[in-house]
Enzyme design. Structure first.
Site, mmCIF file in Angstrom:
data_model
loop_
_atom_site.group_PDB
_atom_site.id
_atom_site.type_symbol
_atom_site.label_atom_id
_atom_site.label_comp_id
_atom_site.label_asym_id
_atom_site.label_seq_id
_atom_site.Cartn_x
_atom_site.Cartn_y
_atom_site.Cartn_z
ATOM 1 C CG HIS A 1 -1.956 -1.089 1.210
ATOM 2 N ND1 HIS A 1 -3.225 -0.954 0.704
ATOM 3 C CD2 HIS A 1 -1.870 -2.357 1.658
ATOM 4 C CE1 HIS A 1 -3.883 -2.110 0.853
ATOM 5 N NE2 HIS A 1 -3.076 -2.974 1.432
ATOM 6 C CG ASN B 1 -7.885 -4.382 0.889
ATOM 7 O OD1 ASN B 1 -7.213 -3.385 1.133
ATOM 8 N ND2 ASN B 1 -7.392 -5.606 0.906
ATOM 9 C CG HIS C 1 -2.765 -1.211 14.746
ATOM 10 N ND1 HIS C 1 -2.865 -2.496 14.259
ATOM 11 C CD2 HIS C 1 -2.372 -1.333 16.030
ATOM 12 C CE1 HIS C 1 -2.552 -3.349 15.219
ATOM 13 N NE2 HIS C 1 -2.254 -2.676 16.303
HETATM 14 FE FE1 HDE Z 1 -2.556 -4.836 5.458
HETATM 15 N N1 HDE Z 1 -0.755 -4.037 5.931
HETATM 16 N N2 HDE Z 1 -1.898 -6.651 5.980
HETATM 17 N N3 HDE Z 1 -4.286 -5.680 4.797
HETATM 18 N N4 HDE Z 1 -3.204 -3.055 4.845
HETATM 19 C C1 HDE Z 1 -0.390 -2.763 5.776
HETATM 20 O O1 HDE Z 1 0.734 -1.460 7.380
HETATM 21 C C2 HDE Z 1 -0.798 -6.898 6.722
HETATM 22 C C3 HDE Z 1 -4.608 -7.003 4.854
HETATM 23 C C4 HDE Z 1 -4.457 -2.742 4.411
HETATM 24 O O2 HDE Z 1 -3.290 3.482 3.995
HETATM 25 C C5 HDE Z 1 0.941 -2.455 6.402
HETATM 26 O O3 HDE Z 1 1.066 0.747 7.681
HETATM 27 C C6 HDE Z 1 -0.727 -8.302 7.059
HETATM 28 C C7 HDE Z 1 -6.010 -7.188 4.616
HETATM 29 C C8 HDE Z 1 -4.518 -1.357 4.038
HETATM 30 O O4 HDE Z 1 -1.652 3.290 5.426
HETATM 31 C C9 HDE Z 1 1.336 -3.781 7.050
HETATM 32 C C10 HDE Z 1 -1.810 -8.877 6.472
HETATM 33 C C11 HDE Z 1 -6.505 -5.932 4.393
HETATM 34 C C12 HDE Z 1 -3.251 -0.847 4.278
HETATM 35 C C13 HDE Z 1 0.184 -4.672 6.667
HETATM 36 C C14 HDE Z 1 -2.540 -7.839 5.805
HETATM 37 C C15 HDE Z 1 -5.416 -5.012 4.505
HETATM 38 C C16 HDE Z 1 -2.455 -1.933 4.786
HETATM 39 C C17 HDE Z 1 1.935 -1.828 5.459
HETATM 40 C C18 HDE Z 1 -2.209 -10.339 6.476
HETATM 41 C C19 HDE Z 1 -7.954 -5.547 4.048
HETATM 42 C C20 HDE Z 1 -2.772 0.550 4.027
HETATM 43 C C21 HDE Z 1 1.996 -0.358 5.827
HETATM 44 C C22 HDE Z 1 -2.366 -10.868 7.752
HETATM 45 C C23 HDE Z 1 -8.887 -5.823 5.091
HETATM 46 C C24 HDE Z 1 -3.094 1.463 5.164
HETATM 47 C C25 HDE Z 1 1.229 -0.243 7.033
HETATM 48 C C26 HDE Z 1 -2.641 2.868 4.848
HETATM 49 C C27 HDE Z 1 -1.127 -1.808 5.180
HETATM 50 C C28 HDE Z 1 0.139 -5.946 7.069
HETATM 51 C C29 HDE Z 1 -3.707 -8.108 5.055
HETATM 52 C C30 HDE Z 1 -5.613 -3.594 4.308
HETATM 53 C C31 HDE Z 1 2.696 -4.321 6.670
HETATM 54 C C32 HDE Z 1 0.367 -8.943 7.863
HETATM 55 C C33 HDE Z 1 -6.784 -8.511 4.629
HETATM 56 C C34 HDE Z 1 -5.722 -0.611 3.489
HETATM 57 O O5 HDE Z 1 1.366 -3.674 8.436
#
Ligand code: HDE
Length: 726
Positions: free
Chosen positions: A79, A152, A343
């Site tokens: 992202h 999402n 978060h």
């Molecule tokens: Fe994320 N995801 N994600 N994700 N995600 C990040 O956090 C992660 C997942 C989503 O505009 C990170 O600050 C893991 C699902 C959005 O700043 C990180 C898993 C969904 C955004 C991270 C998922 C999301 C992130 C990277 C699997 C939809 C952007 C930068 C367990 C429900 C937020 C950050 C923004 C961002 C980890 C799966 C949505 C690395 C480990 C499912 C919208 O922490």
């Protein structure tokens, strides 16, 4: 009027968020160093003589260059590319029977929010129009602390367990040896991974659909994906899925268009969001919830804890409970959008987690990632991340600490500080976790209820309209066409055949390889450890629902043309009436009209009026507009007809299924296009084709019909016939 509204919203937001804002305004101010020393010369470094070496003593130069050298922070690992906006959220009616969350209980409360939309795979500078999932992250600054709904634009995910996330992301990111391709899933490693991850089948349907190519952030849905919990004041819990429903409907662009936009304006979505808010056309979504009582947990054919499943709206309707309005652009991209830290673990009393194993892993990841990205544990003090309520705890120090904590006591319990800060009772808003009963062995395993990977993928495919199915087949053919390893293509055809035989056959036709007759399910933990991979039939379940309207975009809202961008192809000698009557009608309906001409600045109409020009054919492109109109006027029409870029403009608009209108006296321009021979022989200048072409000699009548056509968004029927038999 709109500006006034925007101003008052801005003031209101600023007031509510005053604690969180640290803005600075340089106008009328003298230049200083970071330590407040006024600078006398910012154009020349300190040298030993006018032509001499620069002196190490030049602390002003060193401070400036050092700061510059450190201007970049690591981009988000996923992202990375995103755009943000401020706004407000208001609940329609109290939801107190379901949740004690304050901001969902008080219809008079306006909760400030910050929203960040993003793509997933690309780097920070990559194009907005990549085929990808879009992030839809909302930070609610509530009176009980921040609640982040980090969702999402698709309601399911690729994997069922967080432990696979690094693998998924490594597979989709550019390949590690040559760092290619940027912001694209169309390459070997991604499809190799997917071809051995049957649990990704449902999500792949979404990512290969037009949902992955939104026309605008303002025209996409949002989903919390996981099942969360609502908990009311009595401690009664229900399961909840969160939705965002855009009031402008859900619309997409064509894949060919998306690729062109990526070249013409890689900031297309960012600009669209910014411009809409600047012009006072505030984007709006309704917050929806699907609520499942605790006792119905096992009522479904799928597991509520499985993030590769959605709850069909036919089974549990979406109740619309409040409205989100984005009404203010950030003042500074870096300080706000880039430094915003979301978060899933930021919840408020009344909202709690379930045991979805993907959600559980996310609860660890988000703080961890901010520690490296924002350089330490104090990222909550960055203005955009601060809650609007005061923070009191015994956490201290660390890189970049901003708070100046007074006193000696930084521990609890304490007596020297009279026990403060004191723990809050639940009745005082203290957060208590839902006391879910857990009685189990510690295992590394997946529940058997997670092993149906195909029935909802099939449900999604079957719910699409014919044009949507065609797009999906084209997308798979494109992506697998970019894969070099033939065995990956073959394995993917095997997966597709488990979803739908005709889908697999259509993609196999494009790839010119046969669908494998006896595909094996890959041996990994996506199937039971004691399962037989060759016996894939036993993992193919038929869901009882065959189609769900909510999964298709065909039936979305198609009312009005607010914020739609319309290009007028003009030149000197344009018929002023034919131009201004249509322009006024479109603008009064809320559209944005841009005049395009061979040269910039202005054109002179047939009656000698100067009409301002927005773009020349050099800087405009059909893919940046929703529709196109050719006004009359003998000289203008002759120039437009001989302008290759103008004819290309119309050809592309036709190819991308957009509404096209022309004054009847501009018919010769239409005749110069490739689609003129597609118009039926009985085509008359009064006809509105069902394909969305409007030709008329009366500008008022033309405008009325053109508005109806633009509101349809696209005339996909213009495309080639369906690819799979009924
Ligand atoms: Fe994320 N995801 N994600 N994700 N995600 C990040 O956090 C992660 C997942 C989503 O505009 C990170 O600050 C893991 C699902 C959005 O700043 C990180 C898993 C969904 C955004 C991270 C998922 C999301 C992130 C990277 C699997 C939809 C952007 C930068 C367990 C429900 C937020 C950050 C923004 C961002 C980890 C799966 C949505 C690395 C480990 C499912 C919208 O922490």
């Amino acid at each position: 009027m709109e500006k006034d509204k925007e101003q008052s919203n801005k003031e209101e937001n600023d007031k509510t968020r005053s604690l969180a804002q640290h803005t600075t305004d340089d106008s009328g101010q003298l230049l200083t160093t970071n330590h407040g020393l006024r600078i006398n010369d910012d154009q020349n470094s300190l040298k030993a003589g006018e032509r001499g070496a620069t002196l190490l003593e030049d602390f002003i130069l060193r401070e400036k260059i050092t700061h510059f050298d450190h201007e970049r922070i690591p981009e988000r690992i996923v992202h990375a590319r995103g755009s943000g906006a401020h706004g407000v959220f208001k609940v329609y009616e109290s939801m107190a029977s379901l949740t004690k969350a304050n901001f969902l209980s008080d219809p008079s409360a306006e909760t400030p929010v910050f929203v960040r939309f993003s793509t997933v795979a690309g780097s920070r500078g990559s194009t907005d129009l990549a085929r990808d999932v879009r992030g839809f992250a909302v930070k609610f600054y509530t009176q009980e602390g921040n609640f982040d709904l980090v969702g999402n634009n698709m309601p399911v995910f690729f994997i069922q367990d967080a432990i696979k996330f690094p693998d998924l992301v490594h597979a989709v990111k550019p390949e590690p040896d040559n760092e290619m391709p940027q912001a694209a899933s169309a390459h070997d490693t991604f499809w190799d991974f997917i071809s051995v991850m049957p649990e990704a089948a449902h999500m792949i349907m979404w990512v290969m659909s037009d949902r992955a190519l939104p026309r605008s952030y303002r025209m996409m849905e949002g989903f919390g994906v996981h099942t969360f919990r609502f908990v009311n004041a009595e401690g009664v819990s229900s399961f909840v899925k969160f939705h965002w429903k855009p009031l402008l409907g859900v619309h997409a662009v064509a894949w060919d268009e998306a690729q062109n936009i990526s070249g013409k304006d890689p900031d297309f979505h960012r600009r669209d969001l910014w411009d809409a808010i600047e012009s006072g056309s505030f984007p709006e979504w309704e917050l929806g919830v699907q609520v499942v009582p605790e006792e119905d947990e096992f009522k479904f054919e799928f597991d509520l804890l499985d993030p590769t499943k959605l709850i069909p709206e036919e089974l549990v309707p979406v109740q619309r409970i409040g409205k989100l309005t984005l009404n203010r652009n950030p003042d500074n991209f870096f300080a706000e959008t880039e430094q915003s830290a979301f978060h899933v673990g930021h919840v408020v009393p009344g909202i709690d987690f379930t045991n979805d194993p993907l959600l559980q892993g996310r609860l660890f990841s988000y703080t961890d990632t901010q520690l490296i990205r924002l350089g330490g544990p104090n990222f909550h003090e960055i203005p955009i991340n601060r809650p609007v309520v005061p923070v009191h705890n015994n956490q201290r120090d660390g890189f970049m600490r901003q708070t100046i904590n007074r006193g000696k006591v930084s521990y609890g319990p304490n007596a020297l500080g009279n026990g403060y800060p004191a723990q809050a009772k639940a009745s005082e808003g203290g957060f208590t976790s839902y006391p879910e009963r857990v009685d189990a062995r510690k295992v590394r395993a997946r529940s058997k209820s997670f092993f149906d990977h195909f029935s909802q993928a099939r449900l999604f495919f079957n719910s699409q309209s014919d044009p949507e199915k065609n797009h999906l087949i084209d997308a798979l053919s494109f992506e697998l066409g970019k894969v070099n390893a033939v065995e990956v293509r073959e394995r993917m055809l095997g997966i597709l055949s488990m979803i739908d035989k005709s889908l697999a056959a259509a993609v196999a036709f494009a790839l010119r390889i046969p669908v494998p007759q006896d595909p094996e399910l890959p041996v990994n933990r996506s199937i039971p450890a004691d399962g037989d991979p060759a016996d894939f039939d036993s993992y193919i379940f038929e869901g009882s629902l065959t189609a769900s309207d909510a999964l298709s975009m065909a039936g979305t809202i198609k009312e009005g043309i607010q914020t739609r961008k319309i290009a007028f192809l003009t030149a000197d000698g344009v018929d002023e009436k034919s131009l201004s009557i249509v322009r006024d009608a479109l603008e009064s309906a809320g559209a944005v009209v841009e005049i395009i001409a061979p040269r910039l600045n202005f054109i002179v109409s047939g009656n000698d009026l100067q009409i301002p020009v927005h773009h020349s054919y050099l800087t405009a492109a059909s893919v940046l507009y929703d529709a196109v109109y050719v006004p009359g006027g003998t000289n203008s029409v002759a120039t437009v007809e001989s302008e290759a870029d103008a004819i290309h403009f119309l050809n592309e608009a036709f190819k991308h299924c957009k509404a096209i209108a022309a004054d009847a006296s501009a018919m010769q321009v239409i005749e110069a296009t490739y689609f003129s021979n597609k118009l039926p022989a009985d085509f008359t200048d009064q006809t509105v084709l069902k394909e969305g072409i409007v030709i008329n000699d009366d500008p008022e009548a033309l405008a009325d019909k053109f508005i109806l056509a633009i509101a349809q968004h696209r005339f996909w029927e213009r495309e080639k016939p369906r690819k799979i038999p009924a």
